[in-house]
Design a protein around this motif. Structure first.
Motif, short mmCIF file in Angstrom:
data_model
loop_
_atom_site.label_atom_id
_atom_site.label_comp_id
_atom_site.label_asym_id
_atom_site.label_seq_id
_atom_site.Cartn_x
_atom_site.Cartn_y
_atom_site.Cartn_z
N MET A 185 8.98 -7.85 3.91
CA MET A 185 8.06 -6.77 4.27
C MET A 185 8.75 -5.42 4.23
O MET A 185 9.89 -5.28 4.66
CB MET A 185 7.49 -6.98 5.68
CG MET A 185 6.57 -8.16 5.81
SD MET A 185 5.73 -8.12 7.41
CE MET A 185 4.86 -9.69 7.35
N ARG A 186 8.05 -4.42 3.73
CA ARG A 186 8.47 -3.03 3.84
C ARG A 186 7.94 -2.46 5.15
O ARG A 186 6.98 -3.00 5.73
CB ARG A 186 7.91 -2.23 2.66
CG ARG A 186 6.40 -2.26 2.61
CD ARG A 186 5.86 -2.03 1.23
NE ARG A 186 4.42 -2.31 1.19
CZ ARG A 186 3.77 -2.69 0.11
NH1 ARG A 186 4.42 -2.87 -1.02
NH2 ARG A 186 2.48 -2.91 0.13
N LEU A 187 8.52 -1.37 5.61
CA LEU A 187 8.08 -0.72 6.84
C LEU A 187 7.12 0.42 6.52
O LEU A 187 7.26 1.11 5.52
CB LEU A 187 9.27 -0.16 7.61
CG LEU A 187 10.26 -1.18 8.17
CD1 LEU A 187 11.47 -0.45 8.75
CD2 LEU A 187 9.60 -2.04 9.25
N VAL A 188 6.15 0.63 7.42
CA VAL A 188 5.21 1.73 7.29
C VAL A 188 5.02 2.38 8.66
O VAL A 188 4.87 1.68 9.67
CB VAL A 188 3.83 1.25 6.77
CG1 VAL A 188 2.91 2.45 6.53
CG2 VAL A 188 3.96 0.41 5.51
N LEU A 189 5.03 3.69 8.69
CA LEU A 189 4.69 4.47 9.88
C LEU A 189 3.57 5.42 9.48
O LEU A 189 3.70 6.15 8.49
CB LEU A 189 5.88 5.29 10.38
CG LEU A 189 6.99 4.54 11.10
CD1 LEU A 189 8.32 5.24 10.90
CD2 LEU A 189 6.66 4.43 12.59
N ASN A 190 2.46 5.40 10.22
CA ASN A 190 1.39 6.33 9.87
C ASN A 190 0.61 6.78 11.10
O ASN A 190 0.55 6.09 12.12
CB ASN A 190 0.46 5.74 8.81
CG ASN A 190 -0.31 4.54 9.28
OD1 ASN A 190 0.26 3.59 9.81
ND2 ASN A 190 -1.61 4.55 9.08
N ASN A 191 0.05 7.97 10.97
CA ASN A 191 -0.74 8.60 12.03
C ASN A 191 -2.14 8.78 11.47
O ASN A 191 -2.52 9.85 11.01
CB ASN A 191 -0.11 9.95 12.41
CG ASN A 191 -0.81 10.61 13.58
OD1 ASN A 191 -1.60 9.99 14.28
ND2 ASN A 191 -0.52 11.88 13.79
N ALA A 192 -2.91 7.70 11.50
CA ALA A 192 -4.21 7.67 10.85
C ALA A 192 -5.34 7.99 11.83
O ALA A 192 -5.12 8.12 13.04
CB ALA A 192 -4.43 6.30 10.21
N ILE A 193 -6.54 8.08 11.28
CA ILE A 193 -7.73 8.28 12.10
C ILE A 193 -8.86 7.44 11.54
O ILE A 193 -9.07 7.39 10.33
CB ILE A 193 -8.12 9.77 12.18
CG1 ILE A 193 -9.32 9.99 13.11
CG2 ILE A 193 -8.34 10.36 10.80
CD1 ILE A 193 -9.56 11.45 13.44
N ASN A 194 -9.53 6.74 12.43
CA ASN A 194 -10.62 5.85 12.05
C ASN A 194 -11.60 5.83 13.22
O ASN A 194 -11.34 5.20 14.24
CB ASN A 194 -10.08 4.44 11.78
CG ASN A 194 -11.17 3.42 11.50
OD1 ASN A 194 -12.36 3.71 11.65
ND2 ASN A 194 -10.78 2.22 11.10
N PRO A 195 -12.73 6.53 13.12
CA PRO A 195 -13.65 6.65 14.25
C PRO A 195 -14.12 5.33 14.83
O PRO A 195 -14.43 5.25 16.01
CB PRO A 195 -14.81 7.45 13.65
CG PRO A 195 -14.19 8.24 12.55
CD PRO A 195 -13.14 7.34 11.96
N SER A 196 -14.16 4.27 14.01
CA SER A 196 -14.68 2.99 14.51
C SER A 196 -13.65 2.18 15.29
O SER A 196 -14.01 1.25 16.00
CB SER A 196 -15.20 2.15 13.34
OG SER A 196 -14.14 1.76 12.49
N ARG A 197 -12.36 2.54 15.19
CA ARG A 197 -11.32 1.74 15.86
C ARG A 197 -10.63 2.50 16.99
O ARG A 197 -10.05 1.89 17.87
CB ARG A 197 -10.28 1.27 14.84
CG ARG A 197 -10.85 0.33 13.80
CD ARG A 197 -9.77 -0.37 13.02
NE ARG A 197 -10.34 -1.25 12.01
CZ ARG A 197 -9.64 -2.07 11.24
NH1 ARG A 197 -8.32 -2.12 11.37
NH2 ARG A 197 -10.22 -2.84 10.35
#
Length: 217
Positions: A185-197
């Motif tokens: 697995m590769r690593l991922v860091l993210n600051n996302a936005i999803n109104p439903s979650r």
């Protein structure tokens, strides 16, 4: 040991790519189709000993689709990947009071989803710090109770054959024993936005990462 310490004034390109999978330096579509932010290297930077991932309101069109927000993930694809090991990070999650806002996350991702697996070490869902393991067998998981949502916290996972144990502030908060894959697995860091979650959405919002470390077994 893999050490992402973010002590410089620029992102270490030997370890990290400053967007989602795609051409280096490009603005890319979201990681997940449920997100409402495009991704740009301009929103990921290193300074003052931390990685800064900034989510802002800026309509951005990628591939004919316009997203109302712009954010900045980083990933280690093609530079570092791991099978099994201990994973740890100290992260300042965007928050409102004691709740995590938006959809920030640290996760491992196989090269072929979901067959290769996805190990969510922490992701903000419904205001809580949650964890999951996705694969062809499903996506079991849960959320940490107590003082784990909002502000600067340490998160970790111990990935072994057939199991992943999850930690917050050095204490075990959960364990998954089914559907665990063994693909790198590769690593991922993210600051996302999803109104439903998300429990609450706040823009602009910053996510800061002091370090990410991996001790491979």
């Amino acid at each position: 040991m893999f050490g992402g310490e973010f002590n410089g004034t620029t992102l270490d390109g030997s370890k990290w790519n400053s967007n989602w999978l795609g051409c280096s330096g490009c603005v890319t579509k979201p990681v997940n189709s449920a997100e409402v932010s495009a991704h740009s290297p301009s929103q990921a930077s290193a300074s003052d000993g931390s990685l800064h991932l900034k989510l802002i309101e800026r309509p951005t069109t990628v591939g004919g689709t316009t997203y109302p927000y712009l954010s900045g993930p980083v990933n280690s694809n093609g530079k570092a990947q791991f099978t099994y090991g201990a994973f740890g990070a100290r992260i300042y999650e965007p928050s409102a009071g004691t709740q995590m806002v938006n959809w920030p996350a640290l996760w491992g991702n196989g090269q072929k989803w979901p067959t290769g697996g996805e190990m969510d070490i922490v992701e903000g869902m419904g205001g809580s710090a949650c964890y999951h393991f996705h694969s062809d067998a499903g996506g079991p998981g849960g959320c940490a109770s107590g003082d784990c949502s909002g502000g600067r916290r340490t998160f970790g996972a111990e990935w072994k054959q057939g199991s992943v144990t999850y930690y917050c502030n050095g204490k075990q908060v959960g364990q998954i024993l089914s559907g665990i894959t063994s693909a790198p697995m590769r690593l991922v860091l993210n600051n996302a936005i999803n109104p439903s979650r998300s429990g609450t959405n706040v823009v602009p919002a910053g996510m800061m990462v002091d370090y990410v470390r991996v001790w491979q077994h």
